[in-house]
Write a protein that holds these residues in place. Structure first.
Motif, PDB file in Angstrom:
ATOM      1  N   GLU A   8      -2.450   6.639   4.862  1.00 41.54           N
ATOM      2  CA  GLU A   8      -3.851   7.054   4.939  1.00 41.54           C
ATOM      3  C   GLU A   8      -3.993   8.427   5.621  1.00 41.54           C
ATOM      4  OE1 GLU A   8      -6.076   3.803   6.663  1.00 41.54           O
ATOM      5  OE2 GLU A   8      -6.043   2.714   4.765  1.00 41.54           O
ATOM      6  N   ARG A   9      -3.175   9.373   5.179  1.00 42.23           N
ATOM      7  CA  ARG A   9      -3.194  10.776   5.626  1.00 42.23           C
ATOM      8  C   ARG A   9      -2.835  10.972   7.100  1.00 42.23           C
ATOM      9  NH1 ARG A   9      -7.927  10.426   2.421  1.00 42.23           N
ATOM     10  NH2 ARG A   9      -9.196  10.503   4.285  1.00 42.23           N
ATOM     11  N   ARG A  10      -2.247   9.962   7.745  1.00 38.10           N
ATOM     12  CA  ARG A  10      -1.818  10.088   9.144  1.00 38.10           C
ATOM     13  C   ARG A  10      -0.317   9.871   9.249  1.00 38.10           C
ATOM     14  NH1 ARG A  10      -4.398   6.649  13.272  1.00 38.10           N
ATOM     15  NH2 ARG A  10      -3.451   8.183  14.637  1.00 38.10           N
ATOM     16  N   MET A  11       0.320  10.678  10.098  1.00 42.13           N
ATOM     17  CA  MET A  11       1.749  10.558  10.344  1.00 42.13           C
ATOM     18  C   MET A  11       1.988   9.598  11.504  1.00 42.13           C
ATOM     19  SD  MET A  11       3.281  12.377   8.099  1.00 42.13           S
ATOM     20  CE  MET A  11       4.919  12.602   8.738  1.00 42.13           C
ATOM     21  N   SER A  19       0.871  -1.170   0.000  1.00 41.96           N
ATOM     22  CA  SER A  19       0.000   0.000   0.000  1.00 41.96           C
ATOM     23  C   SER A  19       0.912   1.225   0.000  1.00 41.96           C
ATOM     24  CB  SER A  19      -0.876  -0.021   1.261  1.00 41.96           C
ATOM     25  OG  SER A  19      -1.687   1.118   1.337  1.00 41.96           O
ATOM     26  N   PRO A  20       0.770   2.128  -0.975  1.00 41.00           N
ATOM     27  CA  PRO A  20       1.700   3.267  -1.074  1.00 41.00           C
ATOM     28  C   PRO A  20       1.713   4.125   0.194  1.00 41.00           C
ATOM     29  CG  PRO A  20       0.325   3.114  -3.031  1.00 41.00           C
ATOM     30  CD  PRO A  20      -0.241   2.149  -2.026  1.00 41.00           C
ATOM     31  N   ILE A  21       2.912   4.521   0.589  1.00 41.06           N
ATOM     32  CA  ILE A  21       3.118   5.394   1.745  1.00 41.06           C
ATOM     33  C   ILE A  21       4.197   6.414   1.403  1.00 41.06           C
ATOM     34  CG2 ILE A  21       2.421   3.684   3.481  1.00 41.06           C
ATOM     35  CD1 ILE A  21       5.417   3.110   3.945  1.00 41.06           C
ATOM     36  N   GLN A  22       4.329   7.401   2.269  1.00 43.58           N
ATOM     37  CA  GLN A  22       5.458   8.325   2.197  1.00 43.58           C
ATOM     38  C   GLN A  22       6.305   8.091   3.431  1.00 43.58           C
ATOM     39  OE1 GLN A  22       3.552  12.237   1.624  1.00 43.58           O
ATOM     40  NE2 GLN A  22       4.704  12.261  -0.285  1.00 43.58           N
ATOM     41  N   VAL A  23       7.614   8.170   3.260  1.00 46.42           N
ATOM     42  CA  VAL A  23       8.541   7.929   4.358  1.00 46.42           C
ATOM     43  C   VAL A  23       9.567   9.052   4.403  1.00 46.42           C
ATOM     44  CG1 VAL A  23      10.318   6.360   5.243  1.00 46.42           C
ATOM     45  CG2 VAL A  23       8.238   5.425   4.231  1.00 46.42           C
TER      46      VAL A  23
END
Length: 84
Positions: free
Chosen positions: A27-30, A9-13
């Motif tokens: 999902e828009r949460r840090m 599932s795509p995320i940002q890191v």
């Protein structure tokens, strides 16, 4: 129960000074990473569809235990497993 995404599932890191995951946005949460339990590299399939990834099993400040990976061929990050 464990949730597993075969293709991720795509995320940002965001990485720390040592180039280790420090924060994950899913999902828009840090989610702040507080500990890395394990790290490993997969490099296979050179004769077909190549897979080259760095995996991290991490704990977050809000209590998640997850497996994330960095696709080294596309420079994208993904969440693969969420432990309950």
């Amino acid at each position: 129960m464990t949730h597993f995404w075969a293709n991720g599932s795509p995320i940002q890191v965001w990485l720390d000074a040592r180039q280790q995951p420090a924060q994950v946005q899913w999902e828009r949460r840090m989610h702040a990473v507080i500990r890395i339990d394990n790290q490993w590299r997969i490099d296979r399939g050179w004769w077909r569809l190549r897979i080259q990834r760095d995996y991290f099993k991490v704990h977050t400040r809000d209590g998640m235990l997850i497996v994330i990976y960095h696709d080294l061929l596309t420079d994208q990050w993904y969440l693969q497993r969420l432990y309950d």
